[in-house]
Every structure is written in structure tokens, then in C-alpha cells.
Design an enzyme around this catalytic site. Structure first.
Site, PDB file in Angstrom:
ATOM      1  N   GLU A  82     -12.712  -4.007   6.724  1.00 34.03           N
ATOM      2  CA  GLU A  82     -11.986  -4.000   5.295  1.00 34.03           C
ATOM      3  C   GLU A  82     -10.795  -4.872   5.586  1.00 34.03           C
ATOM      4  O   GLU A  82     -10.290  -5.455   4.436  1.00 34.03           O
ATOM      5  CB  GLU A  82     -11.974  -2.616   5.048  1.00 34.03           C
ATOM      6  N   HIS A 102       0.498  -2.423  11.005  1.00 39.59           N
ATOM      7  CA  HIS A 102       0.251  -1.677   9.778  1.00 39.59           C
ATOM      8  C   HIS A 102       0.238  -0.277   9.967  1.00 39.59           C
ATOM      9  O   HIS A 102      -0.624   0.181  10.803  1.00 39.59           O
ATOM     10  CB  HIS A 102      -0.782  -2.198   8.911  1.00 39.59           C
ATOM     11  N   HIS A 167       0.780   2.727  -0.629  1.00 40.43           N
ATOM     12  CA  HIS A 167      -0.003   2.766   0.796  1.00 40.43           C
ATOM     13  C   HIS A 167       0.876   2.686   2.047  1.00 40.43           C
ATOM     14  O   HIS A 167       0.764   3.792   2.742  1.00 40.43           O
ATOM     15  CB  HIS A 167      -0.838   1.380   0.568  1.00 40.43           C
TER      16      HIS A 167
END
Ligand code: ZN
Length: 232
Positions: A82, A102, A167
Site C-alpha cells: 500500500e 516514514h 498521519h
């Protein structure tokens, strides 16, 4: 071993060290969630984490993947498939970038949740040329087309990081330790920004002073460390 195989194996080793540095610095949420990639130089491929936890990462969890998501070596978990686009967009947008990291580093992610950029109010950011405000890419569900185009929309030539609204943080540099450094500096700057706001407003470093900080960093790096007796 061919040169390419040896190179890929060496890059995997760099990724393990990088994940340990992130965990040590605490630039990660309590769950340990995160992912990272390294571009294999001169190709449209990258090594990408196949698991979504950076704590305890192992070399067999670093498959070779093309920017459009084809697995060329190893295995990629569906949850990591994803995020191929989130990494690929950085490499496609800036050919100089060699690594992407990330995490949901808590202080920096707080800015992403508040939809506020992190600005240059911290010496560390000035020293490493992170003088432009770190922008917030508008929210889009993880891995969605919208989330990827929102990253591309706020990236400039000089960008080294983007906050992902609601996020987390995406940082990138020429190499993986550079991308880790950017992430850790942002987490420190974010923590300081939040603490400063409890007693006032963070003050920004003027651009000319930021340039001076960079110049001094470069001069000292070129000069090397002076010994106490003044020699070398
Ligand atoms: Zn995430």
C-alpha cells in the site's frame, strides 16, 4: 557475488542501522510503526520495508521493489504494498533523493494533526539547511492516490520532509542516514516548538542568520576537529 548483489546487500545493512537509530532517538510512535526505503542507485527500484514495524527490523524484511510496485526480490506484505506510491513519488519528484523514511514521531505528528507547518525556530534545522517551513500535505487515506498527489503538491526542489496531515512524517535525503537525521531534527524541533508555546511563541531564525549557521557548519566540517593543544 556480483557487484549489484553486493551493493544491494550493503544497502540493506544501512537500512538496519537507520532503523536502530530512529528507535534509539525515539522518533517513532509507541507502536514502533514506520517504513523506509532506499533507491538502488541508477535504477527505478528501491529496497522497501515489508513489515510496518521498525523496531527489530531484519534484512529478510527488505524486498527489492520497482517504483510501480513489482516485487523483484523477496516478499512484500500487503499492508506495505500500500505504501509503495508514498515512497516512489519522492524519487520520481526529485532525482537527487536516495532514501525515504516514514514514522509517526509523536511531536512532529502533533503538528501534522494540528495542520501546522514546522518552521525554522531551532538551530539544528538551520545548520542542516532546513530553513523552509516543513509543509503539511492534505489528508488522504494511507496509500490512496489522493494522499500521493497531495505529497507531490507540496514538495519543492529544496524539500527534505513533508508532514502528512492527521498521519505522520515523511523525510528524505540523498542517503538513508541523512533522511533519519532530518526526521530526528524535526522531532526535536517539534517538541521544542510545543514546549515554547506553553510559555510564549517560538521565535524564527532570520534567513541571513540561518545561512551563517550553515556556513559555519561547513567551515568547521572542512577544518576538522582542533585538538586542545591547537594541533590538527
Ligand atoms: Zn504511517
Amino acid at each position: 557475488m556480483t557487484n549489484r548483489v553486493a551493493e544491494v546487500s550493503q544497502l540493506r545493512g544501512q537500512m538496519l542501522k537507520a532503523s536502530q537509530a530512529i528507535v534509539r532517538a525515539g522518533a517513532i510512535s509507541r507502536s514502533g510503526h514506520g517504513n523506509m526505503s532506499i533507491r538502488v542507485p541508477g535504477t527505478d527500484t528501491m529496497l522497501l520495508t515489508s513489515v510496518s514495524n521498525l523496531d527489530g527490523l531484519t534484512a529478510d524484511a527488505l524486498p527489492l521493489v520497482s517504483f510501480d510496485g513489482k516485487v523483484l526480490d523477496g516478499h512484500l506484505e500487503a499492508t506495505s504494498a500500500e505504501i509503495v506510491g508514498m515512497h516512489g513519488v519522492v524519487y520520481e519528484r526529485n532525482a537527487q533523493m536516495g532514501a525515504v523514511v516514514h514514522t509517526h514521531a509523536p511531536y512532529a505528528t502533533s503538528f501534522a494533526v494540528a495542520n501546522q507547518p514546522i518552521e525554522c525556530w531551532y538551530e539544528g534545522l538551520a545548520r542542516f539547511d532546513l530553513t523552509e517551513a516543513i509543509p503539511v500535505a492534505k489528508y488522504g487515506p494511507r496509500g490512496s492516490r489522493e494522499s500521493i498527489s497531495n505529497i507531490a503538491d507540496v514538495m519543492t526542489e529544496r524539500s527534505r520532509a513533508v508532514l502528512l496531515q492527521n498521519h505522520g512524517v515523511l523525510s528524505f535525503e540523498c542517503d538513508i542516514m541523512g533522511a533519519v537525521r532530518v526526521l530526528i531534527l524535526l522531532e526535536e524541533a517539534a517538541e521544542l516548538g510545543i514546549r515554547a508555546r506553553t510559555i510564549g511563541e517560538p521565535t524564527l531564525i532570520p534567513l541571513d542568520m540561518a545561512a551563517y549557521a550553515r556556513q559555519r557548519a561547513a567551515e568547521f566540517a572542512a577544518q576538522g576537529t582542533m585538538r586542545a593543544d591547537g594541533h590538527g
